[in-house]
Every structure is written in C-alpha cells, then in structure tokens.
Design a protein around this motif. Structure first.
Motif, PDB file in Angstrom:
ATOM      1  N   ILE A 206     -21.321  15.297  12.944  1.00  0.00           N
ATOM      2  CA  ILE A 206     -22.448  15.861  12.191  1.00  0.00           C
ATOM      3  C   ILE A 206     -23.111  14.819  11.284  1.00  0.00           C
ATOM      4  N   GLY A 207     -22.633  13.593  11.313  1.00  0.00           N
ATOM      5  CA  GLY A 207     -23.215  12.535  10.498  1.00  0.00           C
ATOM      6  C   GLY A 207     -22.230  11.395  10.367  1.00  0.00           C
ATOM      7  N   GLU A 208     -22.534  10.468   9.472  1.00  0.00           N
ATOM      8  CA  GLU A 208     -21.588   9.373   9.241  1.00  0.00           C
ATOM      9  C   GLU A 208     -21.591   8.970   7.775  1.00  0.00           C
ATOM     10  N   VAL A 209     -20.450   8.436   7.330  1.00  0.00           N
ATOM     11  CA  VAL A 209     -20.300   8.037   5.932  1.00  0.00           C
ATOM     12  C   VAL A 209     -21.152   6.798   5.674  1.00  0.00           C
ATOM     13  N   LYS A 210     -22.044   6.897   4.686  1.00  0.00           N
ATOM     14  CA  LYS A 210     -22.916   5.783   4.320  1.00  0.00           C
ATOM     15  C   LYS A 210     -22.460   5.104   3.036  1.00  0.00           C
ATOM     16  N   ASP A 211     -21.854   5.887   2.126  1.00  0.00           N
ATOM     17  CA  ASP A 211     -21.465   5.314   0.839  1.00  0.00           C
ATOM     18  C   ASP A 211     -20.527   6.273   0.131  1.00  0.00           C
ATOM     19  N   LEU A 212     -19.899   5.773  -0.920  1.00  0.00           N
ATOM     20  CA  LEU A 212     -19.041   6.595  -1.783  1.00  0.00           C
ATOM     21  C   LEU A 212     -19.551   6.477  -3.205  1.00  0.00           C
ATOM     22  N   ILE A 213     -19.515   7.578  -3.942  1.00  0.00           N
ATOM     23  CA  ILE A 213     -19.863   7.563  -5.358  1.00  0.00           C
ATOM     24  C   ILE A 213     -18.552   7.656  -6.119  1.00  0.00           C
ATOM     25  N   VAL A 214     -18.267   6.614  -6.916  1.00  0.00           N
ATOM     26  CA  VAL A 214     -16.967   6.482  -7.583  1.00  0.00           C
ATOM     27  C   VAL A 214     -17.132   6.689  -9.088  1.00  0.00           C
ATOM     28  N   ASN A 215     -16.263   7.521  -9.671  1.00  0.00           N
ATOM     29  CA  ASN A 215     -16.257   7.738 -11.119  1.00  0.00           C
ATOM     30  C   ASN A 215     -15.686   6.525 -11.838  1.00  0.00           C
ATOM     31  N   ALA A 216     -15.886   6.475 -13.154  1.00  0.00           N
ATOM     32  CA  ALA A 216     -15.370   5.359 -13.944  1.00  0.00           C
ATOM     33  C   ALA A 216     -13.848   5.280 -13.908  1.00  0.00           C
ATOM     34  N   ASP A 217     -13.164   6.405 -13.661  1.00  0.00           N
ATOM     35  CA  ASP A 217     -11.696   6.380 -13.606  1.00  0.00           C
ATOM     36  C   ASP A 217     -11.181   5.989 -12.224  1.00  0.00           C
ATOM     37  N   GLY A 218     -12.093   5.638 -11.319  1.00  0.00           N
ATOM     38  CA  GLY A 218     -11.682   5.189  -9.993  1.00  0.00           C
ATOM     39  C   GLY A 218     -11.598   6.291  -8.962  1.00  0.00           C
ATOM     40  N   THR A 219     -11.753   7.540  -9.372  1.00  0.00           N
ATOM     41  CA  THR A 219     -11.710   8.633  -8.400  1.00  0.00           C
ATOM     42  C   THR A 219     -13.051   8.720  -7.677  1.00  0.00           C
ATOM     43  N   VAL A 220     -13.009   9.181  -6.440  1.00  0.00           N
ATOM     44  CA  VAL A 220     -14.237   9.328  -5.659  1.00  0.00           C
ATOM     45  C   VAL A 220     -14.864  10.673  -5.997  1.00  0.00           C
ATOM     46  N   LYS A 221     -16.101  10.637  -6.460  1.00  0.00           N
ATOM     47  CA  LYS A 221     -16.832  11.854  -6.834  1.00  0.00           C
ATOM     48  C   LYS A 221     -17.469  12.506  -5.619  1.00  0.00           C
ATOM     49  N   ALA A 222     -18.080  11.704  -4.756  1.00  0.00           N
ATOM     50  CA  ALA A 222     -18.783  12.244  -3.597  1.00  0.00           C
ATOM     51  C   ALA A 222     -18.883  11.188  -2.508  1.00  0.00           C
TER      52      ALA A 222
ATOM     53  N   LEU B 275     -14.170   3.319   5.768  1.00  0.00           N
ATOM     54  CA  LEU B 275     -14.877   4.597   5.846  1.00  0.00           C
ATOM     55  C   LEU B 275     -16.366   4.428   6.145  1.00  0.00           C
ATOM     56  N   MET B 276     -16.919   3.266   5.771  1.00  0.00           N
ATOM     57  CA  MET B 276     -18.355   3.075   5.950  1.00  0.00           C
ATOM     58  C   MET B 276     -18.725   3.119   7.435  1.00  0.00           C
ATOM     59  N   GLY B 277     -19.672   3.964   7.762  1.00  0.00           N
ATOM     60  CA  GLY B 277     -20.124   4.097   9.144  1.00  0.00           C
ATOM     61  C   GLY B 277     -19.251   5.002   9.989  1.00  0.00           C
ATOM     62  N   LYS B 278     -18.193   5.548   9.397  1.00  0.00           N
ATOM     63  CA  LYS B 278     -17.284   6.405  10.149  1.00  0.00           C
ATOM     64  C   LYS B 278     -17.929   7.766  10.401  1.00  0.00           C
ATOM     65  N   ASN B 279     -17.801   8.274  11.622  1.00  0.00           N
ATOM     66  CA  ASN B 279     -18.352   9.580  11.961  1.00  0.00           C
ATOM     67  C   ASN B 279     -17.665  10.687  11.177  1.00  0.00           C
TER      68      ASN B 279
ATOM     69  N   VAL C 168       0.844  -1.191   0.000  1.00  0.00           N
ATOM     70  CA  VAL C 168       0.000   0.000   0.000  1.00  0.00           C
ATOM     71  C   VAL C 168       0.880   1.242   0.000  1.00  0.00           C
ATOM     72  N   GLU C 169       0.301   2.345  -0.415  1.00  0.00           N
ATOM     73  CA  GLU C 169       1.017   3.623  -0.434  1.00  0.00           C
ATOM     74  C   GLU C 169       0.325   4.593   0.513  1.00  0.00           C
ATOM     75  N   GLU C 170       1.099   5.526   1.018  1.00  0.00           N
ATOM     76  CA  GLU C 170       0.547   6.528   1.931  1.00  0.00           C
ATOM     77  C   GLU C 170      -0.597   7.273   1.243  1.00  0.00           C
ATOM     78  N   GLY C 171      -1.661   7.484   1.985  1.00  0.00           N
ATOM     79  CA  GLY C 171      -2.810   8.198   1.442  1.00  0.00           C
ATOM     80  C   GLY C 171      -3.907   7.302   0.912  1.00  0.00           C
ATOM     81  N   GLN C 172      -3.606   6.015   0.712  1.00  0.00           N
ATOM     82  CA  GLN C 172      -4.651   5.102   0.243  1.00  0.00           C
ATOM     83  C   GLN C 172      -5.588   4.759   1.402  1.00  0.00           C
ATOM     84  N   LEU C 173      -6.859   4.483   1.071  1.00  0.00           N
ATOM     85  CA  LEU C 173      -7.874   4.168   2.068  1.00  0.00           C
ATOM     86  C   LEU C 173      -8.639   2.925   1.660  1.00  0.00           C
ATOM     87  N   LEU C 174      -9.122   2.190   2.634  1.00  0.00           N
ATOM     88  CA  LEU C 174     -10.069   1.114   2.365  1.00  0.00           C
ATOM     89  C   LEU C 174     -11.472   1.697   2.463  1.00  0.00           C
TER      90      LEU C 174
END
Length: 200
Positions: free
Chosen positions: A88-104, A72-76, A62-68
């Motif tokens: 103020i809430g918790e992470v429920k999901d990630l929206i991922v672009n076709a290039d693998g980048t996280v959009k939202a 993140l799921m359920g993380k405050n 793994v490289e620094e900065g990478q995440l599983l």
C-alpha cells in the motif's frame, strides 16, 4: 615638431598616471563578519539513567527488536501479513522524538515511480513488523491504500529545515492558510462565496 609634441604629451600622461597610482590609497580591508549564532542541543535526550558524556562507550552488540533506519527506507508497507497481502506504499522517512523514540513513519502512497506520490505520516504504534519464515520481513499497517490516499498529506518541507523541526515554518504555513481568501461565487449565482478553509 608634431612628433615631439606627441612624445612629450605621452610622457606627461604616463608620469601623471604613475603619480596618481602612487597617491591613491589602498582600500581598507573588509571587516570580519560577525560569527553566525550557533545553538547546540542534544540530538536524542535519552531516557532515565542516560549516560553522561564521561560514560559514553561505543555500542558493540545489538539487541532483539532493534532496527536500522536505513533498512526501513524504501521498504514496502503491506495491508496485512498473509501471503496475499497488498503493498500500500513504502517508508520514506521516520519522525523521531527528542528522546529517540519514533513518533511517526512517513509513507509514500500512490503515484508511479515517485510521480504523483503523496506522503502520509502514520503514528509509529500503527506499524508492525512481520518476520517471515524465509528471513525476510514486512512492514504491516492495518489499513488500505484507498484510506491512505484519502488521508491528509504530510509535507516535510512545511515543517522541517534540514531535517530538524522548525516551529516557525509551521506557524508561517498556518498563517498563510488562514490568509487564503474565500473562493468567489460563480458568476450569476445567488450562492454565497465558499469560505476559506480554517487554519489547522
């Protein structure tokens, strides 16, 4: 005499049933259904210089900065990185672009034990990670719970089918929204009816 008549009638009925069973054709086997149409695409298209299928090698480091994503799921999510920051809430999901980048990131806001909770999609570049001295980490967004409660809800069921973006669903949802009739004016009121909300 009566016994002979009954016995002979039963014998004739039995033979007729046997003959009928032998002459009834077996039903034709059902035709095989046409195979379902399948379209296979790359899950993540990768960036420039992405490996070809022949070059694929399993990842071992793994490289620094990478995440599983699972980490993140359920993380405050907090409104700052100070010790007195509020969740103020918790992470429920990630929206991922076709290039693998996280959009939202889809953040669950409000409610109690998941009841009455609203999902809000925040652009990925608004999220930060705060690495704590005790090796824990926080997800931080520069906003308040009140602002998130006022933000428009993001319903994944309206736009995704089994986790994959479904443009047809979004079109159907917008069409249904635009077909919403105007709210009637109160009885005895001279006010005009409230117009329907425009499609987004």
């Amino acid at each position: 005499m009566l016994k002979s008549l009954i016995a002979s009638t039963a014998a004739v009925t039995l033979m007729a049933g046997t003959a009928l069973a032998q002459t009834t054709p077996a039903p034709a086997p059902a035709a095989d259904p046409a195979p379902a149409k399948v379209e296979t695409k790359e899950l993540f298209t990768g960036g420039a210089g992405a490996a070809t299928a022949a070059d694929v090698q399993p990842m071992t480091k793994v490289e620094e900065g990478q995440l599983l994503a699972s980490g993140l799921m359920g993380k405050n999510v907090y409104n700052g990185d100070s010790e007195n920051a509020e969740s103020i809430g918790e992470v429920k999901d990630l929206i991922v672009n076709a290039d693998g980048t996280v959009k939202a990131a889809v953040i669950g806001v409000g409610g109690f034990l998941g009841v009455g909770e609203k999902a809000v999609a925040l652009p990925a570049d608004q999220l930060k990670i705060s690495m704590r001295e005790d090796k824990s980490n926080w997800i931080v967004v520069n906003t308040t719970k009140e602002k998130l409660k006022e933000a428009p809800a993001f319903e994944t069921a309206d736009s995704f089918t089994q986790g994959v973006a479904d443009p047809m669903k979004a079109s159907e949802s917008n069409a249904a929204d635009s077909a919403t009739p105007a709210a009637p004016a109160p009885a005895g009121s001279s006010q005009p009816a409230t117009p329907a909300a425009p499609a987004q």
